[in-house]
Write a protein that holds these residues in place. Structure first.
Motif, PDB file in Angstrom:
ATOM      1  N   SER A 180      -9.751  41.906  53.264  1.00 23.63           N
ATOM      2  CA  SER A 180      -9.761  42.939  51.977  1.00 23.63           C
ATOM      3  C   SER A 180      -8.165  43.493  52.076  1.00 23.63           C
ATOM      4  O   SER A 180      -7.323  42.569  52.834  1.00 23.63           O
ATOM      5  N   TRP A 181      -8.237  44.668  51.399  1.00 22.61           N
ATOM      6  CA  TRP A 181      -6.737  45.139  51.088  1.00 22.61           C
ATOM      7  C   TRP A 181      -6.810  46.043  52.739  1.00 22.61           C
ATOM      8  O   TRP A 181      -6.014  46.110  52.475  1.00 22.61           O
ATOM      9  N   PHE A 182      -7.605  45.977  53.259  1.00 19.57           N
ATOM     10  CA  PHE A 182      -8.186  47.091  54.449  1.00 19.57           C
ATOM     11  C   PHE A 182      -8.083  46.298  56.236  1.00 19.57           C
ATOM     12  O   PHE A 182      -7.952  47.159  56.551  1.00 19.57           O
ATOM     13  N   THR A 183      -7.754  44.983  55.336  1.00 18.60           N
ATOM     14  CA  THR A 183      -7.869  44.170  56.646  1.00 18.60           C
ATOM     15  C   THR A 183      -6.433  44.250  57.955  1.00 18.60           C
ATOM     16  O   THR A 183      -5.080  44.403  56.761  1.00 18.60           O
ATOM     17  N   LYS A 184      -7.048  44.616  58.778  1.00 18.25           N
ATOM     18  CA  LYS A 184      -5.095  44.949  59.398  1.00 18.25           C
ATOM     19  C   LYS A 184      -5.307  43.678  60.702  1.00 18.25           C
ATOM     20  O   LYS A 184      -4.029  43.537  60.716  1.00 18.25           O
ATOM     21  N   ALA A 185      -6.234  42.531  60.962  1.00 19.64           N
ATOM     22  CA  ALA A 185      -6.179  41.672  61.464  1.00 19.64           C
ATOM     23  C   ALA A 185      -6.442  40.579  61.387  1.00 19.64           C
ATOM     24  O   ALA A 185      -8.301  41.062  61.887  1.00 19.64           O
ATOM     25  N   SER A 186      -7.086  39.722  61.452  1.00 19.01           N
ATOM     26  CA  SER A 186      -7.884  38.950  61.681  1.00 19.01           C
ATOM     27  C   SER A 186      -7.675  37.559  62.778  1.00 19.01           C
ATOM     28  O   SER A 186      -6.559  37.187  63.287  1.00 19.01           O
ATOM     29  N   VAL A 187      -8.572  36.400  63.263  1.00 27.89           N
ATOM     30  CA  VAL A 187      -8.350  35.825  64.257  1.00 27.89           C
ATOM     31  C   VAL A 187      -9.327  34.685  63.781  1.00 27.89           C
ATOM     32  O   VAL A 187     -10.234  34.405  62.768  1.00 27.89           O
ATOM     33  N   SER A 188      -8.467  33.498  63.461  1.00 33.80           N
ATOM     34  CA  SER A 188      -9.093  32.030  63.328  1.00 33.80           C
ATOM     35  C   SER A 188      -9.118  31.151  64.359  1.00 33.80           C
ATOM     36  O   SER A 188      -7.647  31.274  65.452  1.00 33.80           O
ATOM     37  N   GLY A 189      -8.892  29.514  64.353  1.00 35.38           N
ATOM     38  CA  GLY A 189      -8.320  28.904  65.306  1.00 35.38           C
ATOM     39  C   GLY A 189     -10.242  27.678  65.381  1.00 35.38           C
ATOM     40  O   GLY A 189     -10.640  27.633  65.115  1.00 35.38           O
ATOM     41  N   ILE A 190      -9.330  27.281  66.593  1.00 36.40           N
ATOM     42  CA  ILE A 190     -10.188  25.646  66.654  1.00 36.40           C
ATOM     43  C   ILE A 190     -10.564  25.384  68.098  1.00 36.40           C
ATOM     44  O   ILE A 190      -9.450  25.652  69.024  1.00 36.40           O
ATOM     45  N   GLU A 191     -11.423  25.355  68.989  1.00 42.94           N
ATOM     46  CA  GLU A 191     -11.510  25.837  69.976  1.00 42.94           C
ATOM     47  C   GLU A 191     -11.135  24.382  71.250  1.00 42.94           C
ATOM     48  O   GLU A 191     -10.538  23.306  69.478  1.00 42.94           O
ATOM     49  N   GLN A 192     -10.656  24.184  72.115  1.00 46.84           N
ATOM     50  CA  GLN A 192     -10.732  22.704  72.532  1.00 46.84           C
ATOM     51  C   GLN A 192     -11.768  21.672  72.829  1.00 46.84           C
ATOM     52  O   GLN A 192     -12.902  22.549  73.297  1.00 46.84           O
ATOM     53  N   GLY A 193     -10.947  20.478  72.527  1.00 48.24           N
ATOM     54  CA  GLY A 193     -12.761  20.221  72.194  1.00 48.24           C
ATOM     55  C   GLY A 193     -13.514  20.451  70.965  1.00 48.24           C
ATOM     56  O   GLY A 193     -15.081  19.692  70.893  1.00 48.24           O
ATOM     57  N   TRP A 194     -13.416  20.496  69.948  1.00 45.55           N
ATOM     58  CA  TRP A 194     -13.966  21.034  68.766  1.00 45.55           C
ATOM     59  C   TRP A 194     -13.394  20.440  67.243  1.00 45.55           C
ATOM     60  O   TRP A 194     -12.178  20.328  67.168  1.00 45.55           O
ATOM     61  N   ALA A 195     -13.593  20.388  66.410  1.00 41.93           N
ATOM     62  CA  ALA A 195     -13.476  20.055  65.284  1.00 41.93           C
ATOM     63  C   ALA A 195     -13.377  21.011  64.114  1.00 41.93           C
ATOM     64  O   ALA A 195     -14.798  21.324  64.090  1.00 41.93           O
ATOM     65  N   LEU A 336     -18.434  54.207  73.725  1.00 40.78           N
ATOM     66  CA  LEU A 336     -18.754  55.367  72.913  1.00 40.78           C
ATOM     67  C   LEU A 336     -17.850  54.871  71.769  1.00 40.78           C
ATOM     68  O   LEU A 336     -16.795  53.708  71.651  1.00 40.78           O
ATOM     69  N   PRO A 337     -18.606  54.343  70.245  1.00 36.45           N
ATOM     70  CA  PRO A 337     -17.389  53.520  69.085  1.00 36.45           C
ATOM     71  C   PRO A 337     -16.395  54.255  68.691  1.00 36.45           C
ATOM     72  O   PRO A 337     -16.090  55.676  68.908  1.00 36.45           O
ATOM     73  N   ASP A 338     -15.446  54.032  68.169  1.00 43.38           N
ATOM     74  CA  ASP A 338     -14.395  54.874  66.694  1.00 43.38           C
ATOM     75  C   ASP A 338     -13.906  55.037  65.623  1.00 43.38           C
ATOM     76  O   ASP A 338     -14.367  53.660  65.009  1.00 43.38           O
ATOM     77  N   LEU A 339     -15.944  55.415  64.946  1.00 43.32           N
ATOM     78  CA  LEU A 339     -15.883  54.696  63.512  1.00 43.32           C
ATOM     79  C   LEU A 339     -14.925  55.642  62.699  1.00 43.32           C
ATOM     80  O   LEU A 339     -14.306  56.908  62.434  1.00 43.32           O
ATOM     81  N   GLN A 340     -14.457  54.910  61.866  1.00 49.26           N
ATOM     82  CA  GLN A 340     -13.236  55.871  60.891  1.00 49.26           C
ATOM     83  C   GLN A 340     -13.369  55.287  59.740  1.00 49.26           C
ATOM     84  O   GLN A 340     -14.070  54.579  58.989  1.00 49.26           O
ATOM     85  N   ALA A 341     -13.067  55.626  57.990  1.00 44.86           N
ATOM     86  CA  ALA A 341     -13.188  56.402  57.301  1.00 44.86           C
ATOM     87  C   ALA A 341     -12.014  55.459  56.549  1.00 44.86           C
ATOM     88  O   ALA A 341     -10.817  55.621  56.570  1.00 44.86           O
ATOM     89  N   VAL A 342     -12.637  54.237  55.551  1.00 43.51           N
ATOM     90  CA  VAL A 342     -11.649  53.851  54.246  1.00 43.51           C
ATOM     91  C   VAL A 342     -11.853  54.241  52.796  1.00 43.51           C
ATOM     92  O   VAL A 342     -12.326  54.540  53.228  1.00 43.51           O
TER      93      VAL A 342
END
Length: 563
Positions: A180-195, A336-342
């Protein structure tokens, strides 16, 4: 208006026929659009597994696939897989603020060795993957091109299959790309031995039945991924199956059939189509309103991820561990969590009966390092639960304390339990004085949108942690609501949840969002719990307007790149 959309999950027909679907009374994952998929032909010989050199490669694919024809349209979804042989591939997309370009890195993982390379900016499509990295072309028996379309390449598909016995026992990475507009970082990928199955779904209006489909990775993207020059495309013969030849469509009736671009539908009267649900999910990622209800309903989370203990946080409790003793002592900071408002976005106006309202989307997220876990325990036979916040360390429950109340919310098409002490929404003047509050003052928490999956403790698969979110039904005597690290919970405020503009003159105001407004939840800090978004009201009764200045240099009220 919409926020930046998440990439569309691939929609597929389960291997059962429509007749079996009718017997079951439901379509498989993806609903109506599943008819549009292409399944491997049953008469295709399966080759023996052969050793592959390390790297990304197309996995063996069926020579012939089936597509489904209905009302002059053919619905394709090629069974094409991208596999990681001998090494894993991790992609991280990051940016500091909304107006910054997204930077993408590739990390090749060989055992304990990790080699990271930055992707050229020209092949990065924000959080959606690789720009125009995937092209699907369909030709007829004479080689005439009927369709040729390019789209972003996401290497975190919804379907995963293991292709080497040396691969990890379970998938690790998310099964989608986007943000979204407020996304800071995402992760994706393919694990070794997977498709991962590539998203090649599309529809084509044609009466031809002898077709060939070619899936190609663009040269710039293939160069970066290290695909051999002679292994960048896969061609398959397409056998078109007339769906109405399998069943008598005339007997199915209106409840089964949709428009040509919808394929089949088993929707009950009044329910949104899968395409509409998907559109809402992509453009809002939120708790969307349902029917004529005056409350939000919690949509199914479409963006759940696959976790990995090496990367995720300590919110995966061991099965059967002893519970902790409730205590009012100050919990340790690392639990503890760190709750933040966007800041609010998707801001607009609507006419609700005779009332003008200011609508908006609100989002609060957990920056970690620990999950927010709230459990409710029913107080006798009444429709009230005592709420407790639980604390986790290294995946183990280490304590809890009473933190508020949950109440059963009785509303048409909305009956479930709400936590009363999570957030507040206010419309204020520039000097901070209160104008009005929204009609929503209680929540059913669940992870709907990832914000930053690279923060310490981030969870990549919330549904696999054992901390299942639930809203419960009237008979519930216990429930658990969770906001995992890296994730947020979005609500669309409309109808009576929105701000009433009755008696509110035109002018400049701010939408104030406060998470943990009473401070009853234990968290890392309260300094980032409030956000403001400036709005300028105009127009006349029945035709109120709103202008929203950009946030961090970008206009969050438009659909980016036409999406």
């Amino acid at each position: 208006m919409t926020a930046r959309s998440l990439s569309r999950p691939s929609l597929r027909l389960l291997t059962m026929g429509v007749a079996a679907v009718l017997a079951l009374g439901v379509l498989g994952e993806g609903g109506a659009a599943d008819v549009a998929s292409a399944a491997p032909s049953t008469d295709t010989a399966v080759p023996e597994a052969t050793a592959q050199p390390p790297g990304l490669r197309f996995a063996p694919a069926a020579k012939t696939v089936e597509a489904y024809g209905y009302d002059g349209y053919v619905y394709f979804d090629s069974a094409v897989w991208m596999a990681a042989y001998g090494e894993g591939y991790e992609f991280r997309a990051t940016r500091a603020k909304a107006s910054d370009p997204v930077k993408l890195t590739k990390t090749v993982i060989r055992g304990d060795e990790r080699t990271t390379t930055k992707a050229p900016a020209k092949i990065v499509d924000g959080f959606n993957g690789f720009k125009k990295g995937l092209t699907v072309q369909v030709v007829d028996a004479n080689g005439n091109v009927l369709s040729k379309k390019s789209r972003s390449l996401c290497l975190s598909g919804g379907e995963r299959q293991r292709i080497e016995p040396t691969g990890s026992t379970e998938p690790v990475y998310p099964m989608w790309c986007g943000g979204s507009w407020f996304t800071k970082a995402s992760v994706s990928g393919i694990e070794q031995g997977w498709a991962t199955q590539l998203d090649t779904y599309f529809e084509l209006k044609t009466a031809r039945t002898n077709l060939r489909m070619t899936v190609t990775i663009s040269d710039p993207v293939a160069d970066f991924l290290g695909l051999p020059a002679d292994s960048r495309s896969v061609t398959q013969r397409v056998k078109v199956v007339d769906e109405c030849g399998m069943i008598d469509c005339g007997e199915v009736g209106e409840e089964l059939m949709g428009e040509p671009d919808e394929g089949f539908s088993t929707l009950a009267e009044g329910e949104p189509s899968p395409q509409e649900e998907l559109r809402q999910a992509q453009t809002s990622g939120a708790h969307a309103g349902h029917g004529d209800s005056t409350e939000s309903t919690h949509r199914t989370n479409l963006f759940t991820l696959l976790d990995d203990q090496e990367h995720t946080g300590g919110d995966h409790p061991a099965l059967g561990q002893p519970g902790s003793t409730p205590s009012n002592e100050t919990p340790a900071m690392e639990t503890l969590p760190d709750l933040q408002a966007v800041p609010a976005w998707q801001i607009g106006t609507e006419r609700d009966g005779r009332t003008d309202r200011l609508t908006f989307s609100a989002h609060e997220w957990n920056a970690g390092p620990a999950p927010l876990v709230v459990e409710g325990y029913r107080r006798g036979a009444g429709e009230v639960m005592d709420a407790y916040q639980f604390f986790y360390k290294d995946g183990k429950e280490v304590g809890s304390t009473k933190t508020g109340t949950m109440k059963y919310h009785d509303a048409p098409e909305h009956d479930h339990w709400h936590f009363l002490d999570f957030a507040s929404y206010e419309l204020v003047k520039p000097d901070g004085s209160l104008v009005t509050t929204s009609g929503k003052q209680s929540w059913c928490l669940a992870p709907t949108d990832p914000v930053d999956l690279t923060v310490p403790g981030a969870t990549w698969r919330p549904e696999a942690t054992g901390l299942d979110s639930t809203c419960g039904d009237r008979s519930a005597i216990w429930l658990r609501e969770v906001l995992p690290v890296g994730w947020g919970d979005t609500y669309n405020q409309s109808q009576t949840q929105a701000f009433s503009l009755t008696g509110v003159p035109n002018g400049t105001y701010q939408i104030k969002i406060t998470v943990n407004p009473k401070g009853t939840l234990h968290e890392q800090t309260l300094t980032n719990n409030v956000s403001y978004r400036t709005v300028v009201l105009g127009g006349t009764p029945g035709k109120r307007t709103v202008k929203v200045p950009p946030y961090e240099g970008v206009d969050t009220e438009i659909v980016e790149d036409g999406r």
